[in-house]
Design a protein around this motif. Sequence first.
Motif, mmCIF file in Angstrom:
data_model
loop_
_atom_site.group_PDB
_atom_site.id
_atom_site.type_symbol
_atom_site.label_atom_id
_atom_site.label_comp_id
_atom_site.label_asym_id
_atom_site.label_seq_id
_atom_site.Cartn_x
_atom_site.Cartn_y
_atom_site.Cartn_z
ATOM 1 N N GLN A 1 37.477 13.351 23.051
ATOM 2 C CA GLN A 1 36.934 12.017 22.803
ATOM 3 C C GLN A 1 36.341 11.409 24.071
ATOM 4 O O GLN A 1 35.265 10.808 24.041
ATOM 5 N N GLU B 1 32.491 10.221 24.533
ATOM 6 C CA GLU B 1 32.168 8.847 24.942
ATOM 7 C C GLU B 1 31.239 8.838 26.154
ATOM 8 O O GLU B 1 30.312 8.013 26.231
ATOM 9 N N LYS C 1 27.184 6.209 19.573
ATOM 10 C CA LYS C 1 28.606 6.054 19.811
ATOM 11 C C LYS C 1 29.225 7.453 19.899
ATOM 12 O O LYS C 1 28.576 8.454 19.582
ATOM 13 N N ALA C 2 30.478 7.496 20.300
ATOM 14 C CA ALA C 2 31.145 8.788 20.481
ATOM 15 C C ALA C 2 31.120 9.626 19.208
ATOM 16 O O ALA C 2 30.963 10.851 19.264
#
Length: 306
Positions: free
Chosen positions: A116, A120, A134-135
């Motif tokens: 994650q 990011e 976005k991630a």
Amino acid sequence: MDSYLIQVNGHGDHAPMLDVHLKNTGNTISPGKAKGRKPRWAVRASEMSKKTFNPVRAIVDSMKVEPNPKKAMISLSLGDPTVFGNLPTNDEVTRAVKEVLDSGQYNGYAPSVGYQSCREAVAAYYNCPEAPLKAQDVILTSGCSQAIELALAVLANPGQNILVPRPGFSLYKTLALSMGIEVKLYNLLPEKAWEIDLEHLESLVDEKTACLIVNNPSNPCGSVFSKSHLQEILAVASRQCVPILADEIYGDMVFADCKYEPIATLSTNVPILSCGGLAKRWLVPGWRMGWILIHDRRDIFGNEVR
């Protein structure tokens, strides 16, 4: 249901494989004695492997050329910026990797889409008002090549076709044909700095067209499309409702007099899978770190493609 008994002959905790028999209603079935089958070796290469052919590797790996002793040889075969040593990897990059290795925190299996924190970081680097990310819009891959492979595999079925530039990177055709996907080659125009022949491109679209591959900056032509030309390409994709697979791995390696525009920043309605990676920008192609950026502001891909 018939009951089975495993009978183990011999002594010791572990019997040899051939001493194990299956008993069913009093009949013993010995391994290798199935009725009607004569064991024989019949190992063949798969149909997929037979369709997999990389012309660049086929030429480079078998090439036997004696260079002119009076001239220094210039290799134009592989897009590896580290080969000649004049573009060394930045110390900041190698130091960061050493710190991660020494931490001992990342020796296990990572999530299939990547850590994650890494997703990011990639999203933050490419995020902009024209193409927000976005991630969850980032999928990490083993190099840009795998990013292209995954994108093709999710967009196209066997029997469908994809639109590929000519001249172009041979990997597109190699991957597509191995998957049973037809390749339709659209022309680039040398007299117009290798821009796409838009009329020819649009003439190739049919009901089986799964995606359009746009390679900008171009490999092998080295061209960088203008903003206006990218908008023309997007107009064709929008008119024909064809998603774009954008190979933008060279986006951070353009000369100062050129301006590279990520194609996703110029469209709000065409769904785009943009493939990139660390290889060229950070001069580490052997590290095999790539990604897919999912640009889909109209939710045309939906959850299924994601």
